[in-house]
Design an enzyme around this catalytic site. Structure first.
Site, mmCIF file in Angstrom:
data_model
loop_
_atom_site.group_PDB
_atom_site.id
_atom_site.type_symbol
_atom_site.label_atom_id
_atom_site.label_comp_id
_atom_site.label_asym_id
_atom_site.label_seq_id
_atom_site.Cartn_x
_atom_site.Cartn_y
_atom_site.Cartn_z
ATOM 1 N N ASP A 72 -15.685 23.749 18.408
ATOM 2 C CA ASP A 72 -15.228 22.336 18.663
ATOM 3 C C ASP A 72 -14.030 22.135 17.834
ATOM 4 O O ASP A 72 -13.166 21.092 18.104
ATOM 5 C CB ASP A 72 -16.195 21.271 18.035
ATOM 6 C CG ASP A 72 -16.605 21.612 16.667
ATOM 7 O OD1 ASP A 72 -17.076 22.704 16.294
ATOM 8 O OD2 ASP A 72 -16.307 20.524 15.693
ATOM 9 N N ALA A 103 -16.537 36.343 13.728
ATOM 10 C CA ALA A 103 -15.528 35.512 13.780
ATOM 11 C C ALA A 103 -15.111 35.300 12.375
ATOM 12 O O ALA A 103 -16.091 35.644 11.239
ATOM 13 C CB ALA A 103 -15.609 34.287 14.295
ATOM 14 N N THR A 146 -14.730 32.790 9.832
ATOM 15 C CA THR A 146 -15.258 31.217 9.684
ATOM 16 C C THR A 146 -14.901 30.620 8.303
ATOM 17 O O THR A 146 -15.510 29.334 8.159
ATOM 18 C CB THR A 146 -16.931 31.222 9.944
ATOM 19 O OG1 THR A 146 -17.632 32.147 9.045
ATOM 20 C CG2 THR A 146 -17.141 31.764 11.282
ATOM 21 N N LYS A 174 -8.871 30.322 16.792
ATOM 22 C CA LYS A 174 -10.021 30.188 17.815
ATOM 23 C C LYS A 174 -9.427 29.941 19.047
ATOM 24 O O LYS A 174 -9.748 30.775 19.956
ATOM 25 C CB LYS A 174 -11.072 29.574 17.312
ATOM 26 C CG LYS A 174 -11.829 30.014 16.201
ATOM 27 C CD LYS A 174 -12.661 31.300 16.297
ATOM 28 C CE LYS A 174 -13.843 31.075 17.212
ATOM 29 N NZ LYS A 174 -14.690 32.304 17.304
ATOM 30 N N TYR A 205 -8.255 27.564 11.216
ATOM 31 C CA TYR A 205 -9.430 28.082 12.025
ATOM 32 C C TYR A 205 -9.368 27.760 13.390
ATOM 33 O O TYR A 205 -9.392 28.849 14.546
ATOM 34 C CB TYR A 205 -10.621 27.721 11.279
ATOM 35 C CG TYR A 205 -11.894 27.993 11.932
ATOM 36 C CD1 TYR A 205 -12.347 29.318 12.134
ATOM 37 C CD2 TYR A 205 -12.501 26.812 12.634
ATOM 38 C CE1 TYR A 205 -13.467 29.535 12.858
ATOM 39 C CE2 TYR A 205 -13.863 27.220 13.304
ATOM 40 C CZ TYR A 205 -14.182 28.378 13.203
ATOM 41 O OH TYR A 205 -15.351 28.700 14.127
ATOM 42 N N TYR A 239 -17.685 33.393 21.655
ATOM 43 C CA TYR A 239 -17.956 31.976 21.094
ATOM 44 C C TYR A 239 -16.682 31.517 20.477
ATOM 45 O O TYR A 239 -15.943 32.237 19.589
ATOM 46 C CB TYR A 239 -19.190 32.310 20.227
ATOM 47 C CG TYR A 239 -20.355 32.749 20.708
ATOM 48 C CD1 TYR A 239 -21.192 31.996 21.112
ATOM 49 C CD2 TYR A 239 -20.468 34.187 20.888
ATOM 50 C CE1 TYR A 239 -22.448 32.574 21.864
ATOM 51 C CE2 TYR A 239 -21.586 34.857 21.456
ATOM 52 C CZ TYR A 239 -22.375 33.986 21.871
ATOM 53 O OH TYR A 239 -23.577 34.778 22.575
ATOM 54 N N ASP A 292 -15.772 48.351 11.781
ATOM 55 C CA ASP A 292 -14.847 47.585 10.970
ATOM 56 C C ASP A 292 -13.740 46.982 12.019
ATOM 57 O O ASP A 292 -12.846 47.644 12.836
ATOM 58 C CB ASP A 292 -13.901 48.492 10.036
ATOM 59 C CG ASP A 292 -12.984 47.721 9.174
ATOM 60 O OD1 ASP A 292 -12.760 46.452 9.551
ATOM 61 O OD2 ASP A 292 -12.002 48.127 8.580
#
Length: 299
Positions: free
Chosen positions: A110, A68, A70, A137, A133, A107, A44
């Site tokens: 853009d 991630a 997403t 990131k 988001y 990772y 987890d």
């Protein structure tokens, strides 16, 4: 945790193996070492102390983290969860990598850019995320760099594959239900097959392991753009999907501006990424987006 390939060192820890990139990584990395796969049922990631203890127990040589948050639109109101997965988890992995001398491959996206540049974004271009988001990131990227660990941050764009939730599978599903689709035509980028990302990562990992030199990773640490070549719009992507998968017999695709398809999270109008740096550093030849799409649909 499930050990996929039991062997000698190096140990490669891979997260998010049920996701579209993680699933492909699990296959591409086979033969490069002892690959330890972690999915949600096994680790987890929201439990940061558990993350620390697992890394210390496994002592991985390389941590590969495609996991991630997403859900781009949901992140606008689920900020804490997005930040935990996209910023806090990478930070903990990076701290543990710095402590043990491991390398972290992570990772990004853009969406750290605002999409206003005229041309492809280079790694050195200023970031300016326009949604939660992208912001979280970017925070993850910054947290990794701050630890000083050996790391590669691979920014990619418009990821799709034959599993999970993505534009390709959505279009194929809608093709069975509708005769006409209205698709955004004024956002431009390069759709990138998850397999391209995984195969490129394996290519890089193989080089690093073959060097048998920790300085190899450290001297190459930083941000790289990893995406397909060429460019298209979401509308053009949809048209290509139907042309290849349906021999042109899919639904009619009507181009529309993004303003006609309002969503909670703003998207960059330009998501083009220059991949010169990653190609020169690691000798990668990245396929064009349409070449990769044909291979994906033929798989």
């Amino acid at each position: 945790m499930r050990e996929v390939d039991v062997g000698t060192e190096p140990t490669i820890l891979v997260t998010g193996v049920n996701g579209q990139v993680g699933y492909e990584l699990l296959r591409s990395l086979q033969g490069l070492g002892r690959v330890v796969a972690c999915d949600r049922s096994m680790l987890d990631l929201s439990d940061l102390e558990r993350v620390r203890s697992v890394v210390r127990e496994l002592k991985p040589t390389i941590i590969v983290n495609p996991a991630a948050y997403t859900a781009v639109d949901k992140a606008e109101t689920d900020i804490d969860a997005a930040r935990r997965m996209n910023a806090d988890v990478p930070r903990v992995f990076a701290e543990e990598a710095a402590r043990s001398g491991a390398t972290l491959i992570h990772y990004s996206t853009d969406y750290v850019f605002d999409g206003t540049k005229d041309g492809a974004y280079a790694e050195t271009d200023p970031t300016n995320p326009q949604n939660v988001y992208g912001l979280t990131k970017l925070e993850g990227e910054q947290a990794i760099a701050a630890t000083g660990c050996a790391h590669l941050i691979l920014r990619t764009s418009w990821v799709y594959g034959r599993r999970g939730k993505n534009f390709l599978l959505t279009m194929l599903k809608l093709a069975e239900e509708r005769s006409e689709l209205r698709v955004v035509a004024d956002q431009v980028g390069a759709p990138t097959w998850a397999n391209t990302i995984a195969a490129s990562t394996a290519h890089i990992v193989a080089q690093g392991l073959a060097s048998r030199d920790d300085d190899w990773w450290r001297s190459r640490s930083g941000i790289y753009h990893l995406a397909s070549g060429g460019e298209t719009s979401w509308c053009g992507f949809a048209q290509a999907i139907f042309s290849i998968a349906k021999n042109g017999a899919g639904p009619a695709v009507i181009p529309i501006p993004a303003s006609d398809y309002p969503v909670p999270a703003a998207r960059p109008g330009n998501s083009r990424l220059s991949t010169r740096k990653v190609s020169e550093a690691f000798g990668l030849h990245l396929p064009t987006w349409d070449e990769a799409l044909r291979l994906c649909l033929a798989a």
